[in-house]
Design an enzyme around this catalytic site. Structure first.
Site, mmCIF file in Angstrom:
data_model
loop_
_atom_site.group_PDB
_atom_site.id
_atom_site.type_symbol
_atom_site.label_atom_id
_atom_site.label_comp_id
_atom_site.label_asym_id
_atom_site.label_seq_id
_atom_site.Cartn_x
_atom_site.Cartn_y
_atom_site.Cartn_z
ATOM 1 C CE LYS A 395 -0.310 -0.158 5.056
ATOM 2 N NZ LYS A 395 -1.166 -0.578 6.187
ATOM 3 N NE ARG A 489 -6.916 0.114 11.489
ATOM 4 C CZ ARG A 489 -5.665 -0.009 11.061
ATOM 5 N NH1 ARG A 489 -4.847 1.022 11.115
ATOM 6 N NH2 ARG A 489 -5.213 -1.147 10.586
ATOM 7 C CG HIS A 517 -4.048 -4.629 12.157
ATOM 8 N ND1 HIS A 517 -3.009 -5.200 11.465
ATOM 9 C CD2 HIS A 517 -3.652 -3.365 12.438
ATOM 10 C CE1 HIS A 517 -2.021 -4.322 11.323
ATOM 11 N NE2 HIS A 517 -2.398 -3.198 11.910
ATOM 12 N NE ARG A 576 -2.895 -7.848 7.837
ATOM 13 C CZ ARG A 576 -3.376 -8.416 8.933
ATOM 14 N NH1 ARG A 576 -3.925 -9.617 8.879
ATOM 15 N NH2 ARG A 576 -3.327 -7.786 10.081
ATOM 16 C CE1 TYR A 622 10.797 31.737 3.154
ATOM 17 C CE2 TYR A 622 11.186 29.363 3.165
ATOM 18 C CZ TYR A 622 10.801 30.515 2.503
ATOM 19 O OH TYR A 622 10.423 30.448 1.198
ATOM 20 C CB CYS A 668 12.821 25.662 2.185
ATOM 21 S SG CYS A 668 13.919 26.778 3.036
ATOM 22 C CG MET A 669 7.816 22.958 -1.036
ATOM 23 S SD MET A 669 6.652 23.817 -2.085
ATOM 24 C CE MET A 669 5.424 24.362 -0.943
ATOM 25 C CG ASP A 670 11.084 23.590 -3.481
ATOM 26 O OD1 ASP A 670 10.158 22.783 -3.501
ATOM 27 O OD2 ASP A 670 10.953 24.823 -3.601
HETATM 28 C C1 LIG Z 1 -0.467 -1.600 6.841
HETATM 29 C C2 LIG Z 1 -1.002 -2.842 7.342
HETATM 30 C C3 LIG Z 1 -0.173 -3.955 7.531
HETATM 31 C C4 LIG Z 1 1.329 -3.903 7.379
HETATM 32 O O1 LIG Z 1 1.855 -3.403 8.565
HETATM 33 P P1 LIG Z 1 3.412 -3.315 8.843
HETATM 34 O O2 LIG Z 1 3.509 -2.955 10.257
HETATM 35 O O3 LIG Z 1 3.956 -2.286 7.940
HETATM 36 O O4 LIG Z 1 3.978 -4.653 8.534
HETATM 37 C C5 LIG Z 1 -0.771 -5.144 7.902
HETATM 38 N N1 LIG Z 1 -2.090 -5.209 8.102
HETATM 39 C C6 LIG Z 1 -2.912 -4.166 7.959
HETATM 40 C C7 LIG Z 1 -4.362 -4.311 8.192
HETATM 41 C C8 LIG Z 1 -2.397 -2.940 7.580
HETATM 42 O O5 LIG Z 1 -3.204 -1.889 7.435
#
Ligand SMILES: *Cc1c(COP(=O)(O)O)cnc(C)c1O
Length: 730
Positions: A395, A489, A517, A576, A622, A668-670
């Site tokens: 992601k 969540r 999770h 995951r 700045y 700064c931004m850049d």
């Molecule tokens: C982002 C995410 C992960 C991965 O988590 P990490 O800590 O980066 O390994 C796993 N499960 C869910 C539901 C997530 O949103």
């Protein structure tokens, strides 16, 4: 460099998001209008009925060209657009096209014996400015002259004034066109037109014909309220019927000079356009260029087909029947137009590619070391029970590493499960050619069910109500059930066993897996271990319950990166893994039960843009937050918060020539500035390392996160788009 491969996908995604105001009706009618023009020039019905053909090509098909004028008015000349409309650019662009078209038809002009002694240069000029150098090319000078004239009018007159002028011009045009037979009976009018026809052959041109339609198009764009389809459609039928009657009478009882202009063409066009706007629908940008190409090339196609037919002796079969002749011409024009469009697109791609040849390490970039990804996969897999596979979490653009390329590399080394946060991310991967399962961890609106199905994406069921809504969309979809075991969540509450068993009854949802999770798997405090253990217990209670109900649950997963490092031996089919795959942990000093030897993939580097001296008491940047105490040497680095370096990074440093250069003043931004007093050999153009190794020194993403009070996950996922990504295979 493989980053190039990604760009088309990026562009496609951008196209989808920018498609807010789309006029699918207009786009589709462009095609129809182009085909109608082909009909005008091939008389499709003439083999069957002269009258039928007259009604089709001499009356109805006459909506085609005014439609193109109205499109121009609609998109370019509305009040809103007019402020930044540049006639000069418009002229240059269309004149260029016109010039190309003129050249394209020169051979046919010669063949037909134009430019022989009888034709004067003024005749050629007259064609160029009014009539077009080939019978259909008058459109180009028409739109140029008409637009120029209309702009002049708009700048000088009120709306009513403009309308009066363009209507008067049109009236003059009509009397010299389809009403000419009647109007010319009166001698003064006849001599007026005799005078006009010194300058052009028809009144259907940029002076008398184009302005009113350009103006109507612009007016329709100015209207705030959206038209109602039914009403516009009814009005359209009425005006079209009256126009057919008008045209029929004129053709039968008088001698029109030409049949492009009718009184009823004005209301017909207005309501036709209104109906097409009301139809909205998805835009088809490809049809715009194809329709334009059909318009330009179809006379050539007519000639080609006649040539081929003559050569092969198939005259009687193919062109003597007017309908077949029309269909062949339309088909050939369409095929050639699509072909030219493809050619054009690939030529443009090559041109763009050439532009992208600039050095990607010119300003700020990230380097992604792919062999480290393979190393981390192996290392993490070795911590897991053999039957537990890695589900790669890619992601947020693979935590800033570039999702397409990372997923492709993972696929190459045998990973078959992927997870993303959103539908769009999933579609991107599919379009890039990622196979295997792709689980969307977040919420997708049920209305997008068709996309889930189309791209074979697996959707998380975030609770019972969502399952119900998704099922109702009538699309077969693979899902994973999410169980809320205490994070609060996403997920249906673990205690609602009844609801879980009800989800099994939804016929459109195929339950492929179940997961939860953990919210404090990263902590080894007794309290957190207790809470996590409870979460795990709650989860398996739901799993056992569903298995007892006969649900098969092929995939079961709980752990993310910290879950694997602290609770490696759970009974799961997948883990995951996100941050650990990329060789990082969230924080620098987070103790874990298992110690994996992970290698970070990513480095961020930039160039020294300038080296300067600062005297005591001089301030920097700045807000003048930094004041020099002693004489010092400073260097500007071309990377900033828009590239993902946190603005509140305090006490941090970058590496130059293997040495630490502390960051001073505001980021700064850049750009940012560092103190290089201790690195005397620094020069403009040197490489500065923001994250990564330089000689003996290393800066990790965890360190940068620590300096700005966040976690490495945030630092990586917020790396700016502007960083060029360079993938290293070795
Ligand atoms: C982002 C995410 C992960 C991965 O988590 P990490 O800590 O980066 O390994 C796993 N499960 C869910 C539901 C997530 O949103």
């Amino acid at each position: 460099m493989n980053k190039k491969k990604e760009d088309p996908v990026k562009d496609r995604a951008a196209l989808v998001t920018s498609a807010k105001k789309e006029y699918g009706g207009l786009d589709r009618f462009r095609m129809a209008a182009a085909i109608l023009v082909v009909a005008i020039h091939t008389a499709p019905l003439v083999s069957y009925s002269e009258t039928g053909d007259m009604i089709l090509t001499g009356i109805l098909a006459r909506v085609a060209v005014p439609f193109f004028f109205m499109v121009t008015g609609f998109f370019l000349l509305s009040k809103e657009r007019l402020t930044d409309f540049s006639y000069r650019n418009f002229f240059l662009k269309n004149a260029k096209l016109y010039a190309l078209a003129v050249l394209l038809y020169l051979p046919l002009n010669f063949y037909a014996g134009h430019f022989s002694e009888g034709d004067s240069f003024t005749g050629f000029l007259q064609d160029l400015v009014f009539d077009g150098t080939f019978y259909h090319l008058w459109y180009f000078p028409g739109v140029l002259l008409g637009t120029g004239l209309l702009i002049l009018l708009i700048r000088r007159l009120s709306g009513k004034g403009v309308l009066t002028v363009v209507l008067t011009l049109y009236l003059i045009g009509v009397l010299g066109d389809s009403y000419y037979g009647i109007a010319s009976q009166w001698a003064p009018i006849a001599s007026f037109y005799e005078f006009l026809f010194h300058f052009f052959d028809y009144t259907r041109n940029g002076l008398f014909f184009a302005p009113v339609f350009l103006f109507l198009g612009a007016r329709l764009a100015d209207k705030k309220e959206s038209p109602v389809v039914n009403v516009s459609l009814r009005n359209l039928w009425i005006s079209l019927s009256l126009m057919v009657l008008e045209g029929f009478l004129l053709h039968t009882f008088s001698h029109p000079r030409h049949d492009s202009m009718y009184m009823m063409l004005l209301p017909s066009m207005y309501f036709l356009f209104q109906t097409l706007i009301a139809l909205r629908g998805k835009g088809h940008p490809e049809m715009r260029s194809i329709a334009a190409a059909v318009y330009v090339i179809h006379p050539w196609c007519i000639v080609l087909i006649r040539g081929i037919v003559k050569f092969t002796g198939t005259q009687s079969l193919l062109v003597n029947n007017s309908l077949i002749h029309f269909l062949l011409t339309a088909l050939l024009s369409l095929l050639l137009s699509c072909f030219f469009r493809k050619l054009w697109i690939s030529a443009r791609a090559i041109e763009k590619g050439a532009l992208a040849e600039e050095d990607p390490t010119g300003r700020a970039w990230s380097e992604i070391h792919l062999p480290s990804l393979q190393h981390n996969v192996k290392e993490l897999q070795s911590l897991l029970p053999e039957e537990c596979k890695i589900m790669a979490v890619v992601k947020a653009n693979a935590y800033g590493h570039g999702d397409c390329r990372i997923a492709a590399e993972l696929q190459r080394i045998g990973i078959t499960s992927f997870a993303v946060a959103s539908l769009k991310e999933g579609i991107r991967l599919r379009q890039y050619g990622i196979k295997g399962s792709i689980l969307i961890l977040g919420y997708t609106i049920p209305e997008d069910a068709e996309q889930l199905n189309k791209y074979g994406l697996t959707q998380t069921v975030v609770d019972y109500a969502y399952a119900e809504a998704l099922d109702r969309m009538g699309q077969k979809i693979n899902v994973h059930l999410k169980v809320d075991t205490g994070m609060h969540r996403l997920g249906e509450d673990w205690g609602h066993l009844e609801r879980f068993s009800q989800i099994l009854k939804f016929n459109n949802l195929t339950i492929h897996g179940i997961y939860t999770h953990l919210c404090s798997a990263d902590s080894l405090s007794a309290d957190d271990i207790f809470y996590t253990t409870k979460q795990i217990r709650n989860f398996y209670q739901v799993v056992r319950y569903l298995l007892s109900k006969g649900c098969s649950l092929p995939e079961v997963h709980i752990q993310s990166s910290y879950g694997v490092l602290n609770y490696p031996q759970l009974e799961c089919t997948h883990a995951r893994l996100g941050i650990a795959l990329y060789g990082c942990l969230s924080e620098e000093k987070a103790g874990t039960r298992l110690d994996a030897s992970l290698k970070p993939l990513l480095s961020v580097r930039s160039r020294v843009s300038i080296v300067k001296e600062l005297s005591p008491k001089e301030s920097l940047g700045y807000g003048r937050t930094f004041i020099a105490e002693t004489p010092m040497k400073i260097a500007g680095i071309s990377v900033g918060y828009a590239d993902g370096v946190p603005r509140d990074l305090t006490g941090g440093y970058v590496l130059i020539n293997g040495k630490r250069a502390p960051i001073i003043g505001r980021i700064c931004m850049d750009q940012l500035t560092v103190d290089v007093s201790e690195i005397p050999e620094v020069r403009q153009g040197d490489i500065a390392t923001i994250i990564g190794r330089d000689g003996e020194e290393v800066i990790t993403a965890e360190q940068v996160a620590g300096w700005s009070g966040t976690i490495a996950n945030e630092i990586l996922s917020r790396l700016g788009n502007r960083l060029e990504r360079i993938y290293k295979e070795k």
